[in-house]
Write a protein that holds these residues in place. Sequence first.
Motif, PDB file in Angstrom:
ATOM      1  N   TRP A 242       0.834  -1.210   0.000  1.00 22.25           N
ATOM      2  CA  TRP A 242       0.000   0.000   0.000  1.00 22.25           C
ATOM      3  C   TRP A 242       0.865   1.255   0.000  1.00 22.25           C
ATOM      4  N   ASN A 243       2.015   1.183   0.636  1.00 22.63           N
ATOM      5  CA  ASN A 243       2.918   2.324   0.742  1.00 22.63           C
ATOM      6  C   ASN A 243       3.383   2.825  -0.622  1.00 22.63           C
ATOM      7  N   LEU A 244       3.421   1.942  -1.618  1.00 27.99           N
ATOM      8  CA  LEU A 244       3.820   2.351  -2.958  1.00 27.99           C
ATOM      9  C   LEU A 244       2.854   3.379  -3.535  1.00 27.99           C
ATOM     10  N   VAL A 245       1.589   3.285  -3.147  1.00 27.24           N
ATOM     11  CA  VAL A 245       0.581   4.228  -3.640  1.00 27.24           C
ATOM     12  C   VAL A 245       0.301   5.318  -2.594  1.00 27.24           C
ATOM     13  N   GLY A 246      -0.064   4.895  -1.399  1.00 29.89           N
ATOM     14  CA  GLY A 246      -0.454   5.853  -0.378  1.00 29.89           C
ATOM     15  C   GLY A 246       0.699   6.625   0.222  1.00 29.89           C
ATOM     16  N   GLY A 247       1.904   6.037   0.210  1.00 27.24           N
ATOM     17  CA  GLY A 247       3.053   6.691   0.794  1.00 27.24           C
ATOM     18  C   GLY A 247       3.908   7.415  -0.220  1.00 27.24           C
ATOM     19  N   LEU A 248       4.423   6.684  -1.201  1.00 20.36           N
ATOM     20  CA  LEU A 248       5.337   7.275  -2.173  1.00 20.36           C
ATOM     21  C   LEU A 248       4.622   8.214  -3.135  1.00 20.36           C
ATOM     22  N   THR A 249       3.386   7.889  -3.498  1.00 18.59           N
ATOM     23  CA  THR A 249       2.650   8.704  -4.467  1.00 18.59           C
ATOM     24  C   THR A 249       1.749   9.729  -3.793  1.00 18.59           C
TER      25      THR A 249
ATOM     26  N   ALA B 112       8.252  -6.839  -1.662  1.00 17.21           N
ATOM     27  CA  ALA B 112       7.646  -5.512  -1.538  1.00 17.21           C
ATOM     28  C   ALA B 112       8.662  -4.481  -1.061  1.00 17.21           C
ATOM     29  N   MET B 113       9.515  -4.881  -0.118  1.00 16.51           N
ATOM     30  CA  MET B 113      10.513  -3.949   0.400  1.00 16.51           C
ATOM     31  C   MET B 113      11.590  -3.656  -0.636  1.00 16.51           C
ATOM     32  N   LEU B 114      11.985  -4.671  -1.417  1.00 15.31           N
ATOM     33  CA  LEU B 114      12.965  -4.438  -2.476  1.00 15.31           C
ATOM     34  C   LEU B 114      12.403  -3.497  -3.541  1.00 15.31           C
ATOM     35  N   LEU B 115      11.130  -3.670  -3.882  1.00 15.60           N
ATOM     36  CA  LEU B 115      10.502  -2.774  -4.843  1.00 15.60           C
ATOM     37  C   LEU B 115      10.427  -1.350  -4.293  1.00 15.60           C
ATOM     38  N   THR B 116      10.118  -1.243  -2.998  1.00 13.72           N
ATOM     39  CA  THR B 116      10.077   0.083  -2.377  1.00 13.72           C
ATOM     40  C   THR B 116      11.463   0.718  -2.380  1.00 13.72           C
ATOM     41  N   TYR B 117      12.472  -0.066  -2.000  1.00 12.36           N
ATOM     42  CA  TYR B 117      13.848   0.446  -1.972  1.00 12.36           C
ATOM     43  C   TYR B 117      14.290   0.875  -3.374  1.00 12.36           C
ATOM     44  N   GLY B 118      14.002   0.032  -4.365  1.00 16.29           N
ATOM     45  CA  GLY B 118      14.374   0.371  -5.727  1.00 16.29           C
ATOM     46  C   GLY B 118      13.657   1.616  -6.228  1.00 16.29           C
ATOM     47  N   THR B 119      12.386   1.745  -5.854  1.00 16.73           N
ATOM     48  CA  THR B 119      11.615   2.921  -6.267  1.00 16.73           C
ATOM     49  C   THR B 119      12.167   4.186  -5.634  1.00 16.73           C
ATOM     50  N   LEU B 120      12.495   4.112  -4.341  1.00 16.07           N
ATOM     51  CA  LEU B 120      13.020   5.284  -3.641  1.00 16.07           C
ATOM     52  C   LEU B 120      14.332   5.770  -4.237  1.00 16.07           C
TER      53      LEU B 120
ATOM     54  N   ARG C 215       4.652   6.690   6.506  1.00 20.25           N
ATOM     55  CA  ARG C 215       4.428   6.425   5.083  1.00 20.25           C
ATOM     56  C   ARG C 215       5.524   7.079   4.254  1.00 20.25           C
ATOM     57  N   GLY C 216       5.780   6.456   3.112  1.00 21.90           N
ATOM     58  CA  GLY C 216       6.830   6.952   2.247  1.00 21.90           C
ATOM     59  C   GLY C 216       8.218   6.514   2.661  1.00 21.90           C
ATOM     60  N   THR C 217       8.322   5.679   3.697  1.00 18.15           N
ATOM     61  CA  THR C 217       9.612   5.164   4.154  1.00 18.15           C
ATOM     62  C   THR C 217       9.692   3.667   3.870  1.00 18.15           C
ATOM     63  N   LEU C 218      10.887   3.112   3.959  1.00 23.53           N
ATOM     64  CA  LEU C 218      11.076   1.683   3.703  1.00 23.53           C
ATOM     65  C   LEU C 218      10.621   0.838   4.889  1.00 23.53           C
TER      66      LEU C 218
ATOM     67  N   VAL D 146       0.150   5.188 -12.501  1.00 20.72           N
ATOM     68  CA  VAL D 146      -0.498   3.927 -12.881  1.00 20.72           C
ATOM     69  C   VAL D 146       0.415   2.746 -12.598  1.00 20.72           C
ATOM     70  N   LEU D 147       1.709   2.899 -12.880  1.00 25.26           N
ATOM     71  CA  LEU D 147       2.663   1.820 -12.612  1.00 25.26           C
ATOM     72  C   LEU D 147       2.728   1.503 -11.122  1.00 25.26           C
ATOM     73  N   ALA D 148       2.807   2.529 -10.288  1.00 24.58           N
ATOM     74  CA  ALA D 148       2.856   2.313  -8.841  1.00 24.58           C
ATOM     75  C   ALA D 148       1.597   1.612  -8.353  1.00 24.58           C
ATOM     76  N   PHE D 149       0.439   2.033  -8.861  1.00 22.23           N
ATOM     77  CA  PHE D 149      -0.830   1.421  -8.445  1.00 22.23           C
ATOM     78  C   PHE D 149      -0.891  -0.034  -8.872  1.00 22.23           C
ATOM     79  N   ALA D 150      -0.487  -0.323 -10.105  1.00 19.50           N
ATOM     80  CA  ALA D 150      -0.556  -1.694 -10.615  1.00 19.50           C
ATOM     81  C   ALA D 150       0.352  -2.627  -9.825  1.00 19.50           C
ATOM     82  N   VAL D 151       1.575  -2.199  -9.552  1.00 17.87           N
ATOM     83  CA  VAL D 151       2.492  -3.029  -8.769  1.00 17.87           C
ATOM     84  C   VAL D 151       1.953  -3.233  -7.364  1.00 17.87           C
ATOM     85  N   SER D 152       1.399  -2.177  -6.786  1.00 22.46           N
ATOM     86  CA  SER D 152       0.864  -2.257  -5.427  1.00 22.46           C
ATOM     87  C   SER D 152      -0.276  -3.271  -5.326  1.00 22.46           C
ATOM     88  N   VAL D 153      -1.239  -3.196  -6.249  1.00 20.49           N
ATOM     89  CA  VAL D 153      -2.388  -4.105  -6.159  1.00 20.49           C
ATOM     90  C   VAL D 153      -2.001  -5.520  -6.558  1.00 20.49           C
TER      91      VAL D 153
END
Length: 310
Positions: A40-47, A166-174, A252-255, A204-211
């Motif tokens: 959820w953090n990929l959408v609600g936190g990072l975006t 999920a954490m690797l994707l978050t780290y890579g995104t950050l 939110r928005g953190t790893l 859209v990419l962040a939402f798709a990966v998140s869901v």
Amino acid sequence: MIKGALFVATLAVLPLLGLPHWVLNMLVFVLMFAALASAWNLVGGLTGYPSLGHAAFFGMGAYAFALLLHRQAELTEGWQPFAWLPAIGVGVALIGVPIAAIAMRTRADVFAIVTITLLFVVQTLAFNLHGLTGGAQGLSFPVAPFPADTFERPFYYVLLALLVLAMLLTYGTLHSKIGLALATVRGDEDKARGLGIPVAGAKVLAFAVSVGLTAMVGAVWAYYQVGIIYPQFAVDPLITIAVVLMTFLGGRGTLWGPVLGAVLLEGGQQYLAYELGAGQFYLIAYAMIFLLVMLALPRGILPSLAGRLR
């Protein structure tokens, strides 16, 4: 990276320590919610888009998995159904693309309303499509044929793998250009669009990966339910509320924020459920914690502590 490796190694060893079943069951749900909160953090936190409809995609993953196994009489290999997880994740991510393209034309409160409306639409369909979901009677499928003494372990390790993903994707995104684009969306979307940043594609990419991640966790949850799932639990608004609160609590928005929030809230809730019974009093605790977080730590535990240390 060293801290992350130690974290994963510690979690990997825990099931081998001869812990009681109730402790392992508690850890399974803590890992489940940690993975959900990180997704959820990929959408609600990072975006910065407060999605309240992620439980709909959790339910899609759960029902997709159950339907794949529904017509089988029994399972001879317990690990084999987990091979469907990537396909379920990709399938639900593709479903999420047009939904995100439409819903993310709105922002803030309106986006939250659109996504929670989606949740209730999916929940209503789950109750009423009897031929597909079984309706209120539930959808049955073969029970996982794992030994009773170690029944929780396979689910624990698969959820741990999803959390790490999920954490690797978050780290890579950050640490990527996409993360920078999402940060500009969160800060000032109109200015970001004016500067030529591909705002729509990044969202859209962040939402798709998140869901997609959320759906895979939902599939594992379904398999863990000993052969039957019900709409009120597979598509439960309380799942979304818990995930949002965990992410806000940790930061939110953190790893590490979503993981910390899941450990504190889900771990505490599961412990109290075992000690005091499966009542609904924890919902009052959720409300109190949410108010305290908003008043005392509006940015979450980790960002607030980091700011005060600075």
